[in-house]
Design an enzyme around this catalytic site. Structure first.
Site, mmCIF file in Angstrom:
data_model
loop_
_atom_site.group_PDB
_atom_site.id
_atom_site.type_symbol
_atom_site.label_atom_id
_atom_site.label_comp_id
_atom_site.label_asym_id
_atom_site.label_seq_id
_atom_site.Cartn_x
_atom_site.Cartn_y
_atom_site.Cartn_z
ATOM 1 N N TYR A 1 -1.583 -9.510 4.110
ATOM 2 C CA TYR A 1 -1.106 -8.314 3.715
ATOM 3 C C TYR A 1 -1.344 -7.401 4.938
ATOM 4 O O TYR A 1 -2.252 -6.853 5.303
ATOM 5 C CB TYR A 1 -2.205 -7.827 2.529
ATOM 6 C CG TYR A 1 -1.910 -6.771 1.802
ATOM 7 C CD1 TYR A 1 -0.559 -5.885 1.851
ATOM 8 C CD2 TYR A 1 -2.671 -6.087 0.716
ATOM 9 C CE1 TYR A 1 -0.061 -4.713 1.143
ATOM 10 C CE2 TYR A 1 -2.428 -4.943 -0.070
ATOM 11 C CZ TYR A 1 -1.136 -4.363 0.332
ATOM 12 O OH TYR A 1 -0.778 -3.236 -0.374
ATOM 13 N N LYS B 1 2.886 -10.166 2.861
ATOM 14 C CA LYS B 1 3.304 -8.906 2.209
ATOM 15 C C LYS B 1 3.337 -7.923 3.230
ATOM 16 O O LYS B 1 2.273 -7.312 3.833
ATOM 17 C CB LYS B 1 2.218 -8.445 1.104
ATOM 18 C CG LYS B 1 2.781 -7.248 0.252
ATOM 19 C CD LYS B 1 1.694 -6.941 -0.793
ATOM 20 C CE LYS B 1 2.242 -5.668 -1.424
ATOM 21 N NZ LYS B 1 1.225 -5.348 -2.704
#
Length: 187
Positions: free
Chosen positions: A132, A161
């Site tokens: 992330y 992400k």
């Protein structure tokens, strides 16, 4: 992961305990609306406000509510690899389908330290990992070349992400590591 995955909030009762009935209702509402996946205890899920026990309980509630209908990823971000590993083990034990990990919180690691951090979390669990990149939430901005190196060196990295706000990075990530899913987060 395919489709729309929602990072859920953690609802609290007026006495500041986790409202598990409201959490279960929210997961069911989202699934009834056609969501394809859930992320519990992410940056929107008040993870930093929860004790380890409350985090485990939130994850268990989300996994139970999803009932295998959609994958449940669990935010396991922490200031240290050791703590992120413990959260990842808790997620696996609760039946989660994967983990989502920011770089170490409160510390801006260099490339070598970032690789080591994600490798340690990857070694702690066999669950698929979503790396992330959210500079606003973590204080670290992992450029596409760093994300690609992490993806290539940590076998269970399956997705990234990207939340830097720079849309050009999406194409660069796809070009550097076409074998992983690239999710876009943030507005």
């Amino acid at each position: 992961m395919k489709g729309v995955t929602t990072a859920i909030v953690t609802p609290f009762a007026s006495d500041l305990t986790v409202d598990h009935a409201a959490l279960q209702a929210e997961v069911n509402r989202l699934l009834d609306d056609g969501i394809h996946g859930i992320v519990a205890t992410g940056t929107m899920g008040e993870a930093a406000s929860l004790s380890a026990e409350d985090r485990r309980a939130v994850v268990a509630t989300a996994v139970t509510a999803a009932g295998g209908r959609v994958p449940v990823y669990v935010g396991v971000s922490a200031a240290t690899a050791r703590q992120a590993c413990l959260y990842a083990c808790d997620a696996a034990q609760a039946g989660a389908d994967g983990v989502m990990v920011l770089p170490p919180l409160l510390y801006r690691g260099d490339r070598r330290e970032l690789l080591d951090f994600f490798a340690r979390v990857g070694e702690a669990t066999e669950l698929p990992m979503m790396v992330y990149n959210n500079p606003e939430a973590s204080g670290s901005d992992m450029r596409p070349d760093v994300l690609a190196e992490i993806a290539h060196r940590v076998p269970n990295v399956r997705s990234c992400k990207e939340c830097s706000g720079d849309a050009r990075r999406i194409a660069e990530l796809i070009a550097l590591c076409p074998e992983i899913e690239v999710l876009v987060g943030g507005d």
